[in-house]
Design an enzyme around this catalytic site. Structure first.
Site, PDB file in Angstrom:
ATOM      1  N   GLU A 216     -24.315 -37.061 -89.189  1.00  0.00           N
ATOM      2  CA  GLU A 216     -25.190 -35.983 -88.720  1.00  0.00           C
ATOM      3  C   GLU A 216     -26.494 -35.990 -89.511  1.00  0.00           C
ATOM      4  OE1 GLU A 216     -24.530 -33.909 -86.139  1.00  0.00           O
ATOM      5  OE2 GLU A 216     -22.758 -35.184 -85.892  1.00  0.00           O
ATOM      6  N   LEU A 217     -27.629 -35.805 -88.851  1.00  0.00           N
ATOM      7  CA  LEU A 217     -28.932 -35.862 -89.513  1.00  0.00           C
ATOM      8  C   LEU A 217     -29.077 -34.754 -90.563  1.00  0.00           C
ATOM      9  CD1 LEU A 217     -31.796 -37.187 -89.509  1.00  0.00           C
ATOM     10  CD2 LEU A 217     -32.490 -35.317 -87.988  1.00  0.00           C
TER      11      LEU A 217
ATOM     12  N   MET B 111     -37.556 -43.189 -93.155  1.00  0.00           N
ATOM     13  CA  MET B 111     -37.818 -42.331 -92.009  1.00  0.00           C
ATOM     14  C   MET B 111     -37.237 -42.873 -90.694  1.00  0.00           C
ATOM     15  SD  MET B 111     -39.037 -39.971 -93.776  1.00  0.00           S
ATOM     16  CE  MET B 111     -39.796 -38.696 -92.787  1.00  0.00           C
ATOM     17  N   ARG B 112     -36.184 -43.657 -90.778  1.00  0.00           N
ATOM     18  CA  ARG B 112     -35.447 -44.060 -89.572  1.00  0.00           C
ATOM     19  C   ARG B 112     -34.088 -43.379 -89.595  1.00  0.00           C
ATOM     20  NH1 ARG B 112     -38.672 -45.569 -86.080  1.00  0.00           N
ATOM     21  NH2 ARG B 112     -36.906 -46.380 -84.879  1.00  0.00           N
TER      22      ARG B 112
ATOM     23  N   HIS C  13     -33.941 -34.687 -99.146  1.00  0.00           N
ATOM     24  CA  HIS C  13     -34.591 -34.039 -98.010  1.00  0.00           C
ATOM     25  C   HIS C  13     -35.407 -32.857 -98.533  1.00  0.00           C
ATOM     26  CE1 HIS C  13     -35.236 -32.855 -93.878  1.00  0.00           C
ATOM     27  NE2 HIS C  13     -34.949 -31.610 -94.239  1.00  0.00           N
TER      28      HIS C  13
ATOM     29  N   GLY D 258     -43.043 -44.197-101.665  1.00  0.00           N
ATOM     30  CA  GLY D 258     -41.908 -44.391-102.541  1.00  0.00           C
ATOM     31  C   GLY D 258     -42.019 -43.710-103.888  1.00  0.00           C
TER      32      GLY D 258
ATOM     33  N   ARG E 129     -30.650 -49.865 -81.796  1.00  0.00           N
ATOM     34  CA  ARG E 129     -30.411 -49.468 -83.189  1.00  0.00           C
ATOM     35  C   ARG E 129     -29.302 -50.282 -83.822  1.00  0.00           C
ATOM     36  NH1 ARG E 129     -33.137 -44.830 -84.945  1.00  0.00           N
ATOM     37  NH2 ARG E 129     -34.126 -43.741 -83.235  1.00  0.00           N
TER      38      ARG E 129
HETATM   39  C1  GAR Z   1     -40.151 -37.002 -99.649  1.00  0.00           C
HETATM   40  O1  GAR Z   1     -40.711 -35.706 -99.649  1.00  0.00           O
HETATM   41  C2  GAR Z   1     -38.745 -36.953 -99.074  1.00  0.00           C
HETATM   42  O2  GAR Z   1     -38.051 -35.793 -99.432  1.00  0.00           O
HETATM   43  C3  GAR Z   1     -39.034 -36.989 -97.602  1.00  0.00           C
HETATM   44  O3  GAR Z   1     -40.068 -37.924 -97.461  1.00  0.00           O
HETATM   45  C4  GAR Z   1     -40.872 -37.914 -98.659  1.00  0.00           C
HETATM   46  C5  GAR Z   1     -41.014 -39.325 -99.170  1.00  0.00           C
HETATM   47  O4  GAR Z   1     -41.918 -39.399-100.230  1.00  0.00           O
HETATM   48  N1  GAR Z   1     -37.880 -37.373 -96.871  1.00  0.00           N
HETATM   49  C6  GAR Z   1     -37.579 -36.910 -95.652  1.00  0.00           C
HETATM   50  O5  GAR Z   1     -38.296 -36.137 -95.043  1.00  0.00           O
HETATM   51  C7  GAR Z   1     -36.304 -37.471 -95.061  1.00  0.00           C
HETATM   52  N2  GAR Z   1     -35.835 -36.650 -93.985  1.00  0.00           N
HETATM   53  P1  GAR Z   1     -41.933 -40.649-101.218  1.00  0.00           P
HETATM   54  O6  GAR Z   1     -42.039 -41.896-100.326  1.00  0.00           O
HETATM   55  O7  GAR Z   1     -43.178 -40.448-102.016  1.00  0.00           O
HETATM   56  O8  GAR Z   1     -40.691 -40.601-102.012  1.00  0.00           O
END
Ligand code: GAR
Length: 196
Positions: free
Chosen positions: A144-145, A91-92, A110, A13, A66
């Site tokens: 859409e993802l 990440m879901r 992203h 986070g 889901r």
């Molecule tokens: C970040 O790099 C974010 O952009 C990515 O996960 C990481 C979370 O880091 N998100 C994705 O890949 C979503 N598709 P954090 O928990 O340290 O913020």
């Protein structure tokens, strides 16, 4: 009226922390809850320590269902009446059933310059493609993802010696600048694209 923000995390986070740190003073929004599918997420422990409400909805008991997982997420969210959802390393994949009612009010970050490299392993894919630049995108979430209108992007160069890890660390620094800057503007009603 102050906007109420729910932040969704699955891991450490660091983006959530950057968002929370910025939501002070004249910012038009405040964090009201941190939501995770993972009770062990570092982001949940941190939010609790800050005195921010947390909700954990473990996806695993729901298996492939889901809709039931998302109904539980909805119920958890409803307790906090948010105006805006920020996905921050959540990440879901969320289906249209959950996403559509939040159209125009749900943001995601992203780690790529969308529309390039939706999905996972974005840093490795950018290096392997021989790209000169990489970066991150904040966008409105649609069913859409990793799609939806772009609210902002930050670009970094890819250096000859970069590995996926060094590149990801450099992009993450920019994520921590971009996401708070976009949310600050968005909460104040400004959806113009921001480029850092
Ligand atoms: C970040 O790099 C974010 O952009 C990515 O996960 C990481 C979370 O880091 N998100 C994705 O890949 C979503 N598709 P954090 O928990 O340290 O913020």
């Amino acid at each position: 009226m102050t906007k109420r923000v729910a932040i969704f995390v699955s891991g450490g986070g660091s983006n959530m922390r950057a968002l929370v740190a910025d939501m002070v003073g004249d910012h038009a929004a405040r964090p009201v809850v941190v939501v995770s599918n993972n009770a062990g997420a570092g982001g949940i422990a941190w939010a609790e320590a800050q005195g921010i409400a947390t909700e954990v909805v473990d996806h695993r008991p729901y298996g492939e269902d889901r809709a039931a997982f998302e109904a539980a997420l909805d119920a958890a969210l409803a307790r906090h009446a948010p105006d805006i959802i920020c996905l921050a390393g959540f990440m879901r994949v969320l289906t249209a059933g959950f996403v559509s009612p939040w159209a125009g009010r749900m943001l995601n970050i992203h780690p790529s310059l969308l529309p390039q490299y939706r999905g996972l392993h974005t840093h490795r894919r950018a290096i392997e493609a021989g790209d000169a630049t990489h970066g991150c995108t904040v966008h409105l979430v649609t069913p859409e993802l990793d799609d939806g209108p772009v609210l902002g992007q930050a670009t970094v160069p890819i250096l000859p010696e970069d590995t996926a890890d060094t590149l990801s660390a450099r992009v993450l620094e920019q994520e921590h600048r971009l996401y708070p800057a976009v949310l600050r503007r968005f909460a104040a009603g400004n959806t113009q694209r921001l480029d850092l």
